[in-house]
Design a protein around this motif. Sequence first.
Motif, short mmCIF file in Angstrom:
data_model
loop_
_atom_site.label_atom_id
_atom_site.label_comp_id
_atom_site.label_asym_id
_atom_site.label_seq_id
_atom_site.Cartn_x
_atom_site.Cartn_y
_atom_site.Cartn_z
N GLY A 54 21.30 -8.14 48.61
CA GLY A 54 22.80 -7.66 48.91
C GLY A 54 23.02 -7.58 50.54
N ALA B 65 18.38 -23.87 60.35
CA ALA B 65 18.24 -23.48 58.91
C ALA B 65 17.51 -24.56 58.04
N LEU C 147 20.16 -20.05 56.38
CA LEU C 147 21.80 -19.98 56.54
C LEU C 147 22.29 -18.83 55.50
N PHE D 12 23.94 -18.47 51.84
CA PHE D 12 23.79 -19.88 51.12
C PHE D 12 22.61 -19.98 50.29
N HIS E 76 21.07 -19.80 45.82
CA HIS E 76 21.19 -19.01 44.98
C HIS E 76 19.90 -19.11 43.89
N TYR F 114 20.02 -32.01 53.46
CA TYR F 114 19.06 -30.86 53.10
C TYR F 114 19.85 -29.91 52.03
N PHE F 115 21.00 -29.82 52.36
CA PHE F 115 21.63 -28.40 51.39
C PHE F 115 22.12 -29.19 50.36
N ARG G 95 18.93 -29.61 47.95
CA ARG G 95 18.59 -28.32 47.21
C ARG G 95 19.34 -27.48 46.50
N ASP H 287 27.98 -13.52 48.90
CA ASP H 287 28.09 -13.05 50.18
C ASP H 287 28.50 -13.64 51.27
N ARG I 30 28.39 -3.02 42.36
CA ARG I 30 27.19 -3.24 41.39
C ARG I 30 26.89 -2.01 40.68
#
Length: 392
Positions: free
Chosen positions: A230, A257, A266, A269, A271, A317-318, A321, A328, A353
């Motif tokens: 969080g 990053a 980053l 970014f 999850h 890269y992102f 993956r 967030d 939450r």
Amino acid sequence: TSGITTLDAGFKNTSSCKSAITFLDGEKGILRYRGYSIEELAEKSEFLEVAYLLIFGELPTKEQNAKFHSDIQKTALVDEDVKKILDGFPKSAHPMGVLSALTSALTAFNPKSVNVDSEEDMYRAIVKILGKFPVLVAWAYRKEEGLPLSYGDNSLGYVENFLKMMFELPNEKYKMNQTVVKALNKLLILHADHEQNCSTSTVRIAGSSHAGLFASISAGISALWGPLHGGANQAVIEMLEEIKEDGGGYQKYIEKAKDKNDPFRLMGFGHRVYKNFDPRANIIKVSAEEVLNDLGIDDPVLDIARGLAKEALSDEYFKSRNLYPNVDFYSGIIYRALGIPVPMFTAMFALGRLPGWIAQWKEMRIKKEPISRPRQLYIGATLRPFVEESKR
Ligand code: SDX
């Protein structure tokens, strides 16, 4: 394996329980609370109604909703001695540390809320924490700002009254802005539950020892505080602000990053579960644009966020993956537009939450789940004789 267990650090491939509360499909980006889609609930429902749905399993009738709301309002007062604990904190204390401490302290002022074997006792403890927590969140903010503490006005809705407790100044009437109320209602709904994430698992594990509800929630607040969970919503804005100060060049941050020798990530970014997109991020992104337009705010950080996301999403890269903006990434932009200061962002996540933590804790207790006690693969020293100090 050690013949007993298989190592699964971070529980990446482990289901800790059976649950009927929240359904996630990480591939398809699906999030549902008790079978209702997050898209519908965010658009059509109210935060306290979603809290009822998560905790009791059904959308409440008009009467059930009214009783739930009034039962919560009746418990909203916090023992005056709790203010003495709050007074003990420096103004610079992080709100999450204050909230974890005050939430745990509530047990001392509500001792009966520990033994919740009967449905009535459990209901009483649940409405108590739902009534008192928004007060504690507002007080944590007021303490930081050096403002007097208030209870707002019980004739208002849950979200309106929270805003009043947060922002009302002693010498002027708080002007309720329905854009702000609507945006905050939507944000809290989007944060309300997320199956067995780090902080919810913490609440379940603490509660599995039959620690009381308030103590279990306090443990969840501490787990949520971390920047990998969080705390990311605060870290995102700090990162975007740094990029803005740095002339807005986000390419450098994307390279950082990607650099394995650089611990920088980053923020906002990636999850553990969502591998194509986080449905909440999509809704919050649209809501951020609406809120800034409605409030006539031109926040350069939103442009930086959009450019950064676009750049990262086209980067190998992102992409390789499956890293995408998560809940967030944009939420802090709305909190800022609502006048909520950065250190309070994760406290807002906790406020959202709370119903999920309660629902998951209740499910665990009602199903009489065993105490959580995983094993390990031992890799330490084999048997060795004690050595006198003179010979060490
Ligand atoms: C929340 O679980 C939930 O549901 C949480 C939450 C909820 O509602 O409760 O959704 C709320 O906590 C959202 C996540 C907020 N955290 C952040 O935004 C912090 C930045 N994100 C990361 O630290 C990371 O993506 C996590 C923590 C979210 C997920 O971590 P995982 O699943 O353990 O993934 P990983 O660390 O193993 O990463 C896999 C690869 C690694 O690279 P390789 O070793 O394969 O080369 O992706 C890389 C990581 O280095 N990676 C990132 C990255 N996130 C993952 N690289 C750069 N920047 C990132 N943000």
